[in-house]
Write a protein that holds these residues in place. Sequence first.
Motif, mmCIF file in Angstrom:
data_model
loop_
_atom_site.group_PDB
_atom_site.id
_atom_site.type_symbol
_atom_site.label_atom_id
_atom_site.label_comp_id
_atom_site.label_asym_id
_atom_site.label_seq_id
_atom_site.Cartn_x
_atom_site.Cartn_y
_atom_site.Cartn_z
ATOM 1 N N GLU A 261 0.850 -1.189 0.000
ATOM 2 C CA GLU A 261 0.000 0.000 0.000
ATOM 3 C C GLU A 261 0.886 1.239 0.000
ATOM 4 O O GLU A 261 1.785 1.383 0.831
ATOM 5 N N LYS A 262 0.648 2.129 -0.967
ATOM 6 C CA LYS A 262 1.471 3.336 -1.050
ATOM 7 C C LYS A 262 1.132 4.262 0.108
ATOM 8 O O LYS A 262 -0.041 4.600 0.314
ATOM 9 N N VAL A 264 0.718 7.711 2.180
ATOM 10 C CA VAL A 264 0.237 9.022 1.772
ATOM 11 C C VAL A 264 0.932 10.095 2.596
ATOM 12 O O VAL A 264 0.992 9.993 3.826
ATOM 13 N N THR A 326 -3.848 15.361 -5.553
ATOM 14 C CA THR A 326 -2.875 14.291 -5.299
ATOM 15 C C THR A 326 -1.933 14.109 -6.477
ATOM 16 O O THR A 326 -2.365 14.074 -7.637
ATOM 17 N N HIS A 327 -0.636 13.997 -6.164
ATOM 18 C CA HIS A 327 0.376 13.675 -7.170
ATOM 19 C C HIS A 327 0.974 12.324 -6.773
ATOM 20 O O HIS A 327 1.413 12.143 -5.633
ATOM 21 N N VAL A 328 0.968 11.370 -7.724
ATOM 22 C CA VAL A 328 1.392 10.006 -7.417
ATOM 23 C C VAL A 328 2.834 9.784 -7.844
ATOM 24 O O VAL A 328 3.196 10.007 -9.005
ATOM 25 N N THR A 330 6.255 6.873 -7.515
ATOM 26 C CA THR A 330 6.408 5.421 -7.578
ATOM 27 C C THR A 330 6.139 4.774 -6.233
ATOM 28 O O THR A 330 5.501 3.716 -6.148
ATOM 29 N N HIS A 331 6.604 5.398 -5.159
ATOM 30 C CA HIS A 331 6.547 4.754 -3.849
ATOM 31 C C HIS A 331 5.573 5.388 -2.868
ATOM 32 O O HIS A 331 5.381 4.870 -1.774
ATOM 33 N N PHE A 332 4.964 6.506 -3.225
ATOM 34 C CA PHE A 332 4.009 7.125 -2.306
ATOM 35 C C PHE A 332 3.110 8.099 -3.056
ATOM 36 O O PHE A 332 3.340 8.437 -4.223
ATOM 37 N N ARG A 333 2.071 8.540 -2.359
ATOM 38 C CA ARG A 333 1.148 9.525 -2.899
ATOM 39 C C ARG A 333 1.316 10.815 -2.108
ATOM 40 O O ARG A 333 1.367 10.784 -0.878
ATOM 41 N N GLU A 335 -0.314 14.386 -1.190
ATOM 42 C CA GLU A 335 -1.486 15.247 -1.205
ATOM 43 C C GLU A 335 -1.028 16.691 -1.027
ATOM 44 O O GLU A 335 -0.450 17.052 -0.003
#
Length: 385
Positions: A261-262, A264, A326-328, A330-333, A335
């Motif tokens: 799960e990435k 946040v 939100t900007h995604v 590779t390893h996290f999101r 906000e």
Amino acid sequence: MAGALLKQSVGTFRVSYPGESQSVSTFIKAPQPLDAEYFRTRLLGWFDQYGRTHLPWQQDRSPYRVWVSEIMLQQTQVTTVISYFERFMQRFPDVETLAAAEQDEVLHLWTGLGYYARARNLHRAAQCVVSEHDGVFPVESVTALSALPGIGRSTAGAIIAQATGQRAPILDGNVKRVLTRLHGVEGWPGKPEVEKRLWQLAEHYTPQWRCADFTQAMMDMGATLCTRRRPSCLLCPFEADCVAHARGEEHRFPASKPKKEKPVRQTLMLMLRDGNGHVLLEQRPSSGLWGGLWGMPQFDDHEALRAWLAREMPGSIVGEQWPCFTHVFTHFRLEITPVQAHLSRRGGHPAVSGRRWYDPDQPDSIGLAAPVKALLESLSSSSLL
């Protein structure tokens, strides 16, 4: 005949049948490499009819042009890369020009491609080629070329094969997908034992002749036929040989990376404008998130933001807060919540090292992260606070 060339070996797997007091050993056949000459002949025959031969970096080939294209193509589709490549070549036609450029300009021309470490490594590698190799790419071996920043084994192989015609196997994402499906290779390709097996297959099939065409053909197969979703199996020259297709399990190969799960993260992005409508930007550290790019000051919370304004920009007035987006990565999101603010007095503000006042209506040639660029474009048409 084609299917017959799919050689088989025997391995033992223990299978338990319901109602039996003990498990029964059964033999299941595991596919081995196709005849190499058969594979090459069919692949190159397909390529001669359907392969891509008019891409910009295939014209006037040189190690420099091929290298830039290969770095841009990492994690990025050909259709996206073409316009970036052409602009990059117009500004930096050779490695000496690129090496002499400021990093800001390199990142500016990279803005929108993402994975900005590629651009920083590209710039560093150009400087290494000029300072350590007299401006000549060390294409005599994969080992020598992969010693440059940002060039791994597969990228080095692609550069050598495409630019010089020398034999050099590759194993990019497209090739991994073709080989895992063709042979039913189980497991995530990022696992060392799986990657080792795929390199063995790549070595087995790579010829001594037409190496540039073969390399391009392997990449084209993955990009145009053996696609991640909805592969065009009926058009594939290896339809009769493919293990995944025979099983109706194309979607299972290659196996996905085990998902986590990435996490946040949240940040406040300060859009501080002076009396002229210019926006304050800071240059981020050369490594890490958005390394070397220019962005708006970021804070963990409103208290930290207001404390920074009081200390660094006294007299600033905090304005409205824009909706979070939100900007995604590779390893996290991430906000992002944009917060507007402005200086209470008109006129500019003294420049500080690592900061600049940016005019959204007359953009500078600097590297910007995608969310920052989008916010600046929104500000360019908005009224002053």
